[in-house]
Design a protein around this motif. Structure first.
Motif, PDB file in Angstrom:
ATOM      1  N   ARG A 158      39.603 -30.196 -15.531  1.00  0.00           N
ATOM      2  CA  ARG A 158      39.372 -28.934 -15.022  1.00  0.00           C
ATOM      3  C   ARG A 158      37.737 -28.810 -14.992  1.00  0.00           C
ATOM      4  N   ALA A 159      37.252 -28.922 -16.359  1.00  0.00           N
ATOM      5  CA  ALA A 159      35.965 -28.866 -16.367  1.00  0.00           C
ATOM      6  C   ALA A 159      34.977 -30.030 -15.634  1.00  0.00           C
ATOM      7  N   GLN A 160      35.707 -31.042 -15.405  1.00  0.00           N
ATOM      8  CA  GLN A 160      35.041 -32.119 -14.741  1.00  0.00           C
ATOM      9  C   GLN A 160      34.840 -31.643 -13.108  1.00  0.00           C
ATOM     10  N   HIS A 161      36.005 -30.908 -12.491  1.00  0.00           N
ATOM     11  CA  HIS A 161      36.128 -30.521 -11.397  1.00  0.00           C
ATOM     12  C   HIS A 161      35.116 -29.382 -11.095  1.00  0.00           C
ATOM     13  N   VAL A 162      34.873 -28.524 -11.789  1.00  0.00           N
ATOM     14  CA  VAL A 162      33.914 -27.243 -11.866  1.00  0.00           C
ATOM     15  C   VAL A 162      32.403 -27.795 -11.627  1.00  0.00           C
ATOM     16  N   VAL A 163      31.956 -28.813 -12.634  1.00  0.00           N
ATOM     17  CA  VAL A 163      30.741 -29.363 -12.720  1.00  0.00           C
ATOM     18  C   VAL A 163      30.606 -30.092 -11.320  1.00  0.00           C
ATOM     19  N   ARG A 164      31.581 -30.926 -10.912  1.00  0.00           N
ATOM     20  CA  ARG A 164      31.157 -31.357  -9.589  1.00  0.00           C
ATOM     21  C   ARG A 164      31.039 -30.432  -8.450  1.00  0.00           C
ATOM     22  N   GLY A 201      25.278 -33.467 -13.746  1.00  0.00           N
ATOM     23  CA  GLY A 201      25.750 -32.431 -14.606  1.00  0.00           C
ATOM     24  C   GLY A 201      26.575 -33.154 -15.710  1.00  0.00           C
ATOM     25  N   ILE A 202      26.472 -32.647 -16.925  1.00  0.00           N
ATOM     26  CA  ILE A 202      26.844 -33.227 -18.067  1.00  0.00           C
ATOM     27  C   ILE A 202      27.221 -32.050 -18.921  1.00  0.00           C
ATOM     28  N   SER A 261      29.405 -35.409 -14.074  1.00  0.00           N
ATOM     29  CA  SER A 261      29.226 -35.806 -12.860  1.00  0.00           C
ATOM     30  C   SER A 261      27.859 -36.308 -12.232  1.00  0.00           C
ATOM     31  N   SER A 262      27.758 -36.936 -11.279  1.00  0.00           N
ATOM     32  CA  SER A 262      26.675 -37.686 -10.554  1.00  0.00           C
ATOM     33  C   SER A 262      26.861 -37.630  -9.128  1.00  0.00           C
ATOM     34  N   VAL A 263      26.496 -36.709  -8.259  1.00  0.00           N
ATOM     35  CA  VAL A 263      26.543 -36.676  -6.810  1.00  0.00           C
ATOM     36  C   VAL A 263      25.369 -37.102  -6.073  1.00  0.00           C
TER      37      VAL A 263
END
Length: 578
Positions: free
Chosen positions: A233-239, A256-257, A270-272
């Motif tokens: 859930r947090a992973q989705h928010v950060v990305r 984002g970390i 996440s790295s976009v």
């Protein structure tokens, strides 16, 4: 004709007898010779017939006993099919990666009658099979060759309808990532043989999964799910917030970390731009690099957090000291100046809040290069980060660490580190002074303390919490505030190097933060590569882009992570003491 009497005389009879005997003798002799050779020829003929029929019989028996499966290569393929990988799940049990069944296309060239017909019909369904390489495979004498691994069910159905002799299908395990690119740089990917080639998938192979596959013990029944430390859930928010930031600030990339300061667990990373691990070819694109752990960058003024902690830990500097920042520092043809200088002596909190390059550099020179190197080494900034993820870059350090390098390093120039290194060092600033290696696997606080190393006193950690909170209230981090949560942090704006020179209009901005500052639980780091000013604004500094992104991330993930807000809290409330 009449017979003479002499014809019947004994002499005449004897003569006749001599004339006729050789002919009779010859006849009997030839007949006996032929009778004597007949058994040998018959035996030889019978032996030849028995050999031929025996060979045919053996071949028939061999064909009768033979399996309909394609040669030894098929057996190897079958062994690969039985190999499985364990499911990967997040810290709450949400599925991140699993095995599904997928058909693969193979050929048995020995059974193919017309190669041209097969090529023509196969390419009508899958054009990529109409190549010369495929033709050469089909014209060989192999018992088994792969044509295409992991085809779609529709392709399988269409090829099956063609009814081509020598063309068949095998069902294999295929790795499937339900979240697509959501956590791609953490999960990594596998090849067609179910071997991990990046990320945690590769790490697991090094922990014994590959050996289990090799010896046939890796089956779907024997593999238990493996939990990772991330919260999807947090992973989705950060990305999601990073993608919005790229669009909003017209940037080329963002990182984002989210890190648990007490356990070192990576809750989100996440790295976009990123890639979809279900399409491995995307991972090869240079722009999809994992910048969070595999890229090294100058982090700018974020490093002032470490430099001030270094000064306080030395015991030679206190919160009540002042530093002369009245004029620039000139050394070796270089000038160190402040972006918005006050041109006066600054207290240590003012050095931090006003992000003074001059003040930070002067404190560093007073402490000396050996102490700077020692303290940065304690924080893990001078060596490769130790963690499970294989894609981890080593920092870039100056070839000669002299006075000028020491001063520029104090405010984040002249040294390049990974964003993960920055986040880990940031956690040590607020968790009581402990350096804890990051992990992508679940870890309790007690487990983390067994390997944690104290790098600064609790007193200095408390002072840094105060300074980070002060900067979020009165300094460049004001746009990171979140109602109900005490957020603290430090901005960093660094000019990028192009062809060996700093370029003023290309920046990499960062905001290193933690929350809640009265009892820190998480570090949040955001970095944006080459952001542009928003419409109507003149600056593209970190306070105007990375700080707001951190605010949005914290506001969304804090309730998910169980951080209870203080509903009546004033956004400008400070820590009582340090």
């Amino acid at each position: 004709m009449t017979a003479d009497a002499s014809d019947f005389s004994p002499l005449a009879a004897s003569a006749r007898s001599r004339l006729h005997t050789p002919r009779v003798t010859s006849f009997v002799s030839n007949s006996m010779s032929e009778d004597a050779g007949t058994p040998g020829r018959v035996i030889m003929a019978m032996a030849m017939f028995m050999f031929v029929y025996g060979a045919i019989a053996l071949r028939l028996i061999d064909l009768g006993m033979a399996d309909e499966t394609p040669s030894s290569a098929y057996i190897g393929a079958q062994q690969a099919i039985t190999a499985s990988r364990p499911d990967l799940v997040d810290r709450n049990g949400e599925l991140l990666a699993t095995d599904i069944k997928a058909p693969s296309l193979y050929a048995e060239p020995r059974k193919i009658v017309d190669v041209d017909e097969v090529i023509d019909k196969l390419s009508s369904v899958m054009p990529e099979l109409g190549t010369e390489t495929i033709r050469n495979r089909l014209m060989g004498n192999a018992g088994f060759v792969w044509l295409k691994r992991e085809i779609t069910p529709r392709q399988r159905e269409e090829i099956h309808r063609l009814g081509l002799p020598g063309i068949g299908f095998l069902t294999e395990n295929r790795r499937f990532f339900p979240g697509g690119p959501t956590a791609s740089h953490i999960l990594g990917l596998v090849n067609v043989d179910e071997q991990g080639i990046a990320g945690m998938e590769k790490y697991l192979d090094g922990q014994g999964i590959a050996d289990l596959q090799k010896f046939g013990f890796a089956t779907s029944q024997s593999m238990k799910p493996i939990a990772l430390s991330i919260d999807v859930r947090a992973q989705h928010v950060v990305r999601d917030e990073l993608l919005k930031a790229i669009d909003r600030y017209q940037a080329i990339a963002a990182i984002g970390i989210v890190l648990d300061v007490h356990t070192g667990e990576v809750v989100a990373m996440s790295s976009v731009p990123d890639f979809d691990p279900n399409d491995p070819a995307e991972a090869l694109k240079p722009e999809n690099l994992n910048r969070a752990t595999a890229g090294v960058y100058e982090m700018g003024s974020v490093f002032k957090s470490f430099s001030l902690a270094m000064a306080l830990e030395s015991g030679k500097v206190s919160m009540d000291d002042t530093v002369d920042a009245t004029k620039p520092i000139r050394m070796g043809g270089f000038t160190i100046n402040d972006f918005h200088g006050l041109h006066r002596p600054l207290t240590l909190p003012e050095v931090f809040v006003h992000s003074s390059n001059i003040g930070t550099a002067r404190m560093t020179m007073e402490l000396g290069i050996p102490w700077q190197q020692e303290f940065f080494r304690r924080l893990g900034l001078l060596e490769r980060t130790r963690t499970e993820l294989p894609e981890v870059a080593a920092p870039l350090l100056p070839s000669k660490w002299g006075d000028l390098s020491a001063m520029t390093i104090s405010y984040g120039h002249g040294i390049s580190v990974t964003p993960m290194q920055t986040a880990v060092a940031g956690a040590a600033l607020v968790n009581g002074g402990y350096m804890i290696d990051p992990t992508f696997l679940p870890r309790t606080r007690e487990e983390a303390q067994k390997t944690a190393v104290r790098v600064m006193s609790k007193r200095v950690s408390d002072q840094m919490r105060y300074l980070l909170r002060l900067n979020a209230v009165k300094g460049s981090g004001r746009n990171a505030r979140v109602p109900g949560y005490m957020v603290g942090g430090k901005t960093g704006t660094s000019e990028k190097i192009v062809n060996g020179r700093y370029v003023h209009d290309k920046r990499r901005n960062s905001f290193l933060s933690a929350f809640p500052m009265d009892d820190p639980r998480y570090v949040v780091l955001v970095t944006i590569d080459e952001p542009k000013p928003e419409e109507g604004k003149h600056y593209a500094t970190a306070g105007y882009n990375t700080a707001p992104v951190v605010s949005k991330i914290i506001a969304r993930i804090a309730p998910m992570l169980g951080v209870v807000p203080h509903v009546t809290e004033d956004s400008d409330k400070m820590l009582v003491s340090y």
